[in-house]
Design an enzyme around this catalytic site. Structure first.
Site, short mmCIF file in Angstrom:
data_model
loop_
_atom_site.label_atom_id
_atom_site.label_comp_id
_atom_site.label_asym_id
_atom_site.label_seq_id
_atom_site.Cartn_x
_atom_site.Cartn_y
_atom_site.Cartn_z
N ASP A 100 -14.49 -4.99 -43.74
CA ASP A 100 -14.53 -3.84 -42.81
C ASP A 100 -15.81 -3.88 -41.98
OD1 ASP A 100 -12.22 -2.46 -44.15
OD2 ASP A 100 -13.63 -2.51 -45.83
N HIS A 145 -9.71 -8.80 -50.72
CA HIS A 145 -9.94 -7.50 -50.09
C HIS A 145 -11.42 -7.13 -50.14
CE1 HIS A 145 -9.50 -2.89 -50.08
NE2 HIS A 145 -9.18 -3.30 -48.86
N HIS A 197 -17.52 -0.23 -45.54
CA HIS A 197 -16.22 0.44 -45.48
C HIS A 197 -16.31 1.89 -45.01
CE1 HIS A 197 -12.84 2.79 -47.07
NE2 HIS A 197 -12.11 1.73 -46.79
N GLU A 218 -11.37 -6.11 -40.22
CA GLU A 218 -10.87 -4.75 -39.98
C GLU A 218 -11.91 -3.96 -39.20
OE1 GLU A 218 -9.56 -2.25 -43.29
OE2 GLU A 218 -9.58 -0.54 -41.91
N GLU A 227 -10.42 -10.29 -46.22
CA GLU A 227 -10.46 -9.12 -45.35
C GLU A 227 -11.81 -8.45 -45.57
OE1 GLU A 227 -9.84 -4.63 -44.76
OE2 GLU A 227 -10.65 -5.75 -46.45
#
Ligand code: G3P
Ligand code: MG
Length: 239
Positions: free
Chosen positions: A38, A9, A51, A111, A36
């Site tokens: 952002d 993450h 993020h 993301e 993952e």
């Protein structure tokens, strides 16, 4: 879509500053095969890894991410807030992250995190860059977002990539949204998820992946419910 059971993450945010190249390297070192992270747009529409909508929590800058150009953003220190040993670790561009993923052999769930009002633009700019620069040596990326406008824009630009709808909990609209935006997976927070939710999603023919799972026993329970992949800040605890 053939995902491993465990995904890092924000790279591996428990062990290195989130959404930095150091976090991607850390994930690879821990034995993770997918991460993952952002992606926001800078003021000059360059996709960069971060993020929050603002710089304050994870960098030595301040104010809105979308108020700064990429040239300025990449000079910020995105490591020291986490630990002195990551002093001056930069904010990476998506382009830099892709190059590193290629050299590490890491797959990615990108993301799309639009700043408010930039949903369509962020979806299409990010998808275009991935379409043009994603290395053929890596498995195709998965594009996910909480913002359905961003998913729609990504689908227009790069329909070939799998899309995942992000939700904090299953709402009545989830099935319709999956169909509307051509998603193949649902990515849901673990907190309000039940075994019957998992069953419902799987019965509809979708993969259900869950974030952010940092605890082994929670992970084991989710797997027994039929969850596909766990997204974790501490992937080493689950591997
Ligand atoms: O993509 C899964 C997870 O990252 C979504 O929530 O806020 O950590 O980006 P957040
Ligand atoms: Mg995320």
């Amino acid at each position: 879509m053939n995902l491993p059971r465990i995904m890092g993450h924000r790279g591996a945010a428990g062990h290195a500053p989130e959404n930095t190249l150091a976090a991607l390297r850390m994930a690879a070192q821990l034995g993770v095969r997918w991460v993952e992270f952002d992606v926001h747009l800078s003021a000059d529409r360059t996709p960069i890894l971060i993020h929050d909508d603002t710089l304050d929590r994870t960098t030595d800058g301040e104010g809105a991410v979308d108020a700064q150009t990429a040239d300025r953003l990449v000079t910020l220190d995105a490591g020291s807030w986490f630990s002195d040993s990551f002093f001056d670790e930069p904010v990476p561009t998506l382009e830099q992250a892709i190059q590193l993923l290629a050299s590490l052999g890491l797959g990615a769930n990108v993301e799309i995190k639009p700043s408010p009002g930039h949903e369509l633009e962020t979806g299409s700019v990010v998808a275009r860059l991935l379409r043009e620069q994603w290395p053929s040596t890596l498995p195709p990326p998965i594009l996910s977002s909480f913002k359905t406008e961003a998913l729609a824009a990504a689908r227009n630009v790069a329909p070939q990539f799998d899309r995942a709808l992000l939700v904090h909990k299953l709402t009545r609209a989830w099935g319709q949204q999956m169909r509307d935006f051509g998603c193949t997976a649902l990515h849901c927070a673990h907190r309000r998820l039940s075994a019957s939710d998992v069953e419902q999603v799987r019965r509809a023919g979708y993969q259900l992946n869950v974030f952010t799972v940092n605890d082994r026993s929670l992970g084991d329970r989710l797997f027994t419910w039929g969850v596909g992949t766990l997204i974790s800040d501490y992937p080493d605890r689950l591997l």
